[in-house]
Design a protein around this motif. Sequence first.
Motif, PDB file in Angstrom:
ATOM      1  N   GLY A  25       0.802  -1.222   0.000  1.00 50.22           N
ATOM      2  CA  GLY A  25       0.000   0.000   0.000  1.00 50.22           C
ATOM      3  C   GLY A  25       0.833   1.270   0.000  1.00 50.22           C
ATOM      4  N   LEU A  26       2.123   1.102  -0.257  1.00 50.13           N
ATOM      5  CA  LEU A  26       3.007   2.271  -0.241  1.00 50.13           C
ATOM      6  C   LEU A  26       2.942   3.010  -1.573  1.00 50.13           C
ATOM      7  CD1 LEU A  26       5.230   3.710   1.479  1.00 50.13           C
ATOM      8  CD2 LEU A  26       6.881   2.382   0.175  1.00 50.13           C
ATOM      9  N   THR A  27       2.591   4.286  -1.535  1.00 47.53           N
ATOM     10  CA  THR A  27       2.550   5.075  -2.763  1.00 47.53           C
ATOM     11  C   THR A  27       3.405   6.318  -2.599  1.00 47.53           C
ATOM     12  OG1 THR A  27       0.672   6.459  -2.128  1.00 47.53           O
ATOM     13  CG2 THR A  27       0.165   4.346  -3.176  1.00 47.53           C
ATOM     14  N   VAL A  28       4.010   6.749  -3.685  1.00 40.79           N
ATOM     15  CA  VAL A  28       4.820   7.959  -3.663  1.00 40.79           C
ATOM     16  C   VAL A  28       3.954   9.156  -3.267  1.00 40.79           C
ATOM     17  CG1 VAL A  28       6.119   9.564  -5.095  1.00 40.79           C
ATOM     18  CG2 VAL A  28       6.477   7.109  -5.336  1.00 40.79           C
ATOM     19  N   GLU A  29       2.757   9.165  -3.771  1.00 41.82           N
ATOM     20  CA  GLU A  29       1.859  10.286  -3.504  1.00 41.82           C
ATOM     21  C   GLU A  29       1.611  10.453  -1.992  1.00 41.82           C
ATOM     22  OE1 GLU A  29      -0.831  12.294  -6.786  1.00 41.82           O
ATOM     23  OE2 GLU A  29      -0.194  10.213  -6.859  1.00 41.82           O
ATOM     24  N   ALA A  30       1.365   9.333  -1.311  1.00 40.01           N
ATOM     25  CA  ALA A  30       1.098   9.398   0.122  1.00 40.01           C
ATOM     26  C   ALA A  30       2.333   9.862   0.886  1.00 40.01           C
ATOM     27  CB  ALA A  30       0.642   8.029   0.619  1.00 40.01           C
ATOM     28  N   VAL A  31       3.498   9.355   0.502  1.00 40.92           N
ATOM     29  CA  VAL A  31       4.737   9.760   1.167  1.00 40.92           C
ATOM     30  C   VAL A  31       4.983  11.250   0.934  1.00 40.92           C
ATOM     31  CG1 VAL A  31       7.246   9.496   1.139  1.00 40.92           C
ATOM     32  CG2 VAL A  31       5.772   7.477   1.079  1.00 40.92           C
ATOM     33  N   ALA A  32       4.733  11.703  -0.288  1.00 37.64           N
ATOM     34  CA  ALA A  32       4.924  13.118  -0.597  1.00 37.64           C
ATOM     35  C   ALA A  32       3.991  13.973   0.253  1.00 37.64           C
ATOM     36  CB  ALA A  32       4.677  13.364  -2.086  1.00 37.64           C
ATOM     37  N   ALA A  33       2.735  13.575   0.324  1.00 40.06           N
ATOM     38  CA  ALA A  33       1.763  14.345   1.093  1.00 40.06           C
ATOM     39  C   ALA A  33       2.154  14.379   2.571  1.00 40.06           C
ATOM     40  CB  ALA A  33       0.365  13.747   0.922  1.00 40.06           C
ATOM     41  N   ARG A  34       2.526  13.226   3.109  1.00 40.30           N
ATOM     42  CA  ARG A  34       2.848  13.155   4.533  1.00 40.30           C
ATOM     43  C   ARG A  34       4.105  13.947   4.866  1.00 40.30           C
ATOM     44  NH1 ARG A  34       2.153   9.346   9.068  1.00 40.30           N
ATOM     45  NH2 ARG A  34       0.773   8.020   7.852  1.00 40.30           N
ATOM     46  N   SER A  35       5.048  13.936   3.959  1.00 44.06           N
ATOM     47  CA  SER A  35       6.328  14.593   4.241  1.00 44.06           C
ATOM     48  C   SER A  35       6.298  16.078   3.905  1.00 44.06           C
ATOM     49  CB  SER A  35       7.437  13.918   3.430  1.00 44.06           C
ATOM     50  OG  SER A  35       7.232  14.130   2.040  1.00 44.06           O
ATOM     51  N   GLY A  36       5.302  16.499   3.120  1.00 38.24           N
ATOM     52  CA  GLY A  36       5.262  17.891   2.700  1.00 38.24           C
ATOM     53  C   GLY A  36       6.203  18.188   1.532  1.00 38.24           C
ATOM     54  N   VAL A  37       6.793  17.137   0.973  1.00 32.60           N
ATOM     55  CA  VAL A  37       7.682  17.293  -0.174  1.00 32.60           C
ATOM     56  C   VAL A  37       6.879  17.004  -1.440  1.00 32.60           C
ATOM     57  CG1 VAL A  37       9.710  16.323  -1.318  1.00 32.60           C
ATOM     58  CG2 VAL A  37       9.732  16.699   1.151  1.00 32.60           C
ATOM     59  N   HIS A  38       7.130  17.753  -2.494  1.00 33.65           N
ATOM     60  CA  HIS A  38       6.351  17.543  -3.707  1.00 33.65           C
ATOM     61  C   HIS A  38       6.664  16.183  -4.328  1.00 33.65           C
ATOM     62  CE1 HIS A  38       3.671  19.465  -6.624  1.00 33.65           C
ATOM     63  NE2 HIS A  38       4.260  18.656  -7.492  1.00 33.65           N
ATOM     64  N   LYS A  39       5.654  15.573  -4.932  1.00 36.76           N
ATOM     65  CA  LYS A  39       5.858  14.215  -5.454  1.00 36.76           C
ATOM     66  C   LYS A  39       6.887  14.189  -6.584  1.00 36.76           C
ATOM     67  CE  LYS A  39       2.335  13.694  -9.056  1.00 36.76           C
ATOM     68  NZ  LYS A  39       1.410  12.736  -9.702  1.00 36.76           N
ATOM     69  N   THR A  40       6.974  15.276  -7.341  1.00 40.46           N
ATOM     70  CA  THR A  40       7.998  15.329  -8.394  1.00 40.46           C
ATOM     71  C   THR A  40       9.387  15.168  -7.796  1.00 40.46           C
ATOM     72  OG1 THR A  40       6.559  16.892  -9.511  1.00 40.46           O
ATOM     73  CG2 THR A  40       8.772  16.622 -10.387  1.00 40.46           C
ATOM     74  N   THR A  41       9.617  15.830  -6.688  1.00 38.95           N
ATOM     75  CA  THR A  41      10.916  15.739  -6.023  1.00 38.95           C
ATOM     76  C   THR A  41      11.212  14.308  -5.597  1.00 38.95           C
ATOM     77  OG1 THR A  41      10.726  18.006  -5.249  1.00 38.95           O
ATOM     78  CG2 THR A  41      12.267  16.583  -4.078  1.00 38.95           C
ATOM     79  N   VAL A  42      10.207  13.657  -5.054  1.00 37.81           N
ATOM     80  CA  VAL A  42      10.404  12.286  -4.617  1.00 37.81           C
ATOM     81  C   VAL A  42      10.757  11.400  -5.816  1.00 37.81           C
ATOM     82  CG1 VAL A  42       9.335  10.290  -3.514  1.00 37.81           C
ATOM     83  CG2 VAL A  42       8.843  12.594  -2.675  1.00 37.81           C
ATOM     84  N   TYR A  43      10.021  11.552  -6.893  1.00 37.23           N
ATOM     85  CA  TYR A  43      10.323  10.746  -8.084  1.00 37.23           C
ATOM     86  C   TYR A  43      11.733  11.042  -8.586  1.00 37.23           C
ATOM     87  CZ  TYR A  43       5.736   8.662  -8.781  1.00 37.23           C
ATOM     88  OH  TYR A  43       4.614   7.905  -8.641  1.00 37.23           O
ATOM     89  N   ARG A  44      12.125  12.313  -8.557  1.00 42.26           N
ATOM     90  CA  ARG A  44      13.447  12.662  -9.085  1.00 42.26           C
ATOM     91  C   ARG A  44      14.570  12.092  -8.228  1.00 42.26           C
ATOM     92  NH1 ARG A  44      11.772  18.130 -11.676  1.00 42.26           N
ATOM     93  NH2 ARG A  44      11.405  18.877  -9.590  1.00 42.26           N
ATOM     94  N   ARG A  45      14.435  12.185  -6.913  1.00 40.48           N
ATOM     95  CA  ARG A  45      15.561  11.781  -6.062  1.00 40.48           C
ATOM     96  C   ARG A  45      15.525  10.307  -5.685  1.00 40.48           C
ATOM     97  NH1 ARG A  45      18.921  14.977  -2.407  1.00 40.48           N
ATOM     98  NH2 ARG A  45      17.590  14.268  -0.698  1.00 40.48           N
ATOM     99  N   TRP A  46      14.323   9.727  -5.602  1.00 44.81           N
ATOM    100  CA  TRP A  46      14.254   8.335  -5.164  1.00 44.81           C
ATOM    101  C   TRP A  46      13.832   7.382  -6.272  1.00 44.81           C
ATOM    102  CZ3 TRP A  46      13.600  12.321  -1.757  1.00 44.81           C
ATOM    103  CH2 TRP A  46      14.307  12.236  -0.552  1.00 44.81           C
ATOM    104  N   GLY A  47      13.282   7.925  -7.332  1.00 47.15           N
ATOM    105  CA  GLY A  47      12.960   7.094  -8.482  1.00 47.15           C
ATOM    106  C   GLY A  47      11.609   6.405  -8.415  1.00 47.15           C
ATOM    107  N   GLY A  48      11.088   6.194  -7.215  1.00 45.72           N
ATOM    108  CA  GLY A  48       9.827   5.484  -7.075  1.00 45.72           C
ATOM    109  C   GLY A  48       9.737   4.821  -5.707  1.00 45.72           C
ATOM    110  N   VAL A  49       8.708   4.022  -5.496  1.00 51.50           N
ATOM    111  CA  VAL A  49       8.516   3.400  -4.187  1.00 51.50           C
ATOM    112  C   VAL A  49       9.697   2.500  -3.816  1.00 51.50           C
ATOM    113  CG1 VAL A  49       6.019   3.496  -3.990  1.00 51.50           C
ATOM    114  CG2 VAL A  49       7.075   1.709  -5.351  1.00 51.50           C
ATOM    115  N   ASP A  50      10.262   1.814  -4.794  1.00 52.85           N
ATOM    116  CA  ASP A  50      11.367   0.919  -4.458  1.00 52.85           C
ATOM    117  C   ASP A  50      12.560   1.704  -3.919  1.00 52.85           C
ATOM    118  OD1 ASP A  50      11.826   2.087  -6.871  1.00 52.85           O
ATOM    119  OD2 ASP A  50      12.729   0.326  -7.798  1.00 52.85           O
TER     120      ASP A  50
END
Lengths: 198, 198
Positions: B38-63
């Motif tokens: 149930g782990l989604t980038v969107e949820a992590v982005a929302a919870r952390s206050g970091v934009h989802k684009t940033t998460v995708y750029r730096r971490w690549g995805g849920v993995d």
Amino acid sequence: MDASGVQPTSRPGGRTARTRAAVRDATLAELAVHGYAGLTVEAVAARSGVHKTTVYRRWGGVDGLVVDALALADEDGWAPPDTGSFERDLRELAREVVVTFAGTPASAAFVAAAFQSERAAAALRDFYAERHRRSAAVVTRAVERGEVPAGTDAGAVVKAAVAPFYYRVLIAGEPATEDLADQSAAAVAHAARAGLYA
Amino acid sequence: MDASGVQPTSRPGGRTARTRAAVRDATLAELAVHGYAGLTVEAVAARSGVHKTTVYRRWGGVDGLVVDALALADEDGWAPPDTGSFERDLRELAREVVVTFAGTPASAAFVAAAFQSERAAAALRDFYAERHRRSAAVVTRAVERGEVPAGTDAGAVVKAAVAPFYYRVLIAGEPATEDLADQSAAAVAHAARAGLYA
DNA sequence: ATGCTAATGCAACTGGAGTCGCATTAAGGG
DNA sequence: CCCTTAATGCGACTCCAGTTGCATTAGCAT
């Protein structure tokens, strides 16, 4: 319970059976090529010639496909080895695990599916419970032959013998060899004879 | 290699570090609640206050999120037990596994991630390789004390002791208790003393 | 054979994961 | 203090898994 996980049909005639067989075959083929992570309903539908809507309706999704395939394995007439010797039985049991993982690409996929879906997890639990139930005969016979003390926990013995292979292959990502099967069987048999699994 | 799996930054200043910490915390929190499935980038982005684009750029995805979290565990100063007795060391090792799985919801998620992503699988392999490297000290010390014959395969011994717990909890879906840890440690110690892991 | 209806086929739609181009912010050097 | 640019924010866009309503096919009973 419905072992297949697929909704029972009130019209199990020719086409329905053909559809199910085609989807099952396509699922195993896709699993062999792409693994569970790469298993998609769309690919299974295309390969089987069955429309994807039908697959979603009858199997619910990728997890249902895997559950159905796993139910097949459950219906086989598997029986534990019976060589007349406790340690040889354990060795065969362990070797079977090694060979199965090397030769059946879907086996790891079943475990992967269990981590993603509660339905698949339940099906896998049932599968292993049944395997362990049958495998207990190995220990029962050893007790009857006087090789192992009465009161030995059959489940614990069997799991101790095979667990290292699941651990190495699935968790730690190491290869497993038949030499290790011999080593594991010898160690567990030795401990069981000493009454350490009572 | 970059232990974190996150792209190294040429500007590791305050904001970047804050972003990474926020995302890491959010990842662990999400894993605890929803698990890996149930782990989604969107949820992590929302919870952390970091934009989802940033998460995708730096971490690549849920993995990538999971790989980064796993790297944390790798950086801790874990050392194997040293009780002065081979069997007690093995027992502590096994009990630790039981306690960790019961108390760290993310531990199963790491394994689940490894089944879905090659990156996560590689990170998990490294993690376990390091654990086993450190754990070998338990056997080395036992050899020095004369409890176990020289030439004993330390990796095989450690894996045999802990494998049943991984197998039960992750594969067969059964609970694991500390009693089983004692049983497993006793059996493996007994076999090792007899030189069956040489 | 023929009618009923379960099972399947089909295409359009929905929703969310992941991407892209550009604007904005702030780290670090001078 | 100011300038450069790495890092992030932002919204629109694409793409694909999964759903839905309706049409078509084929089991099975009569």
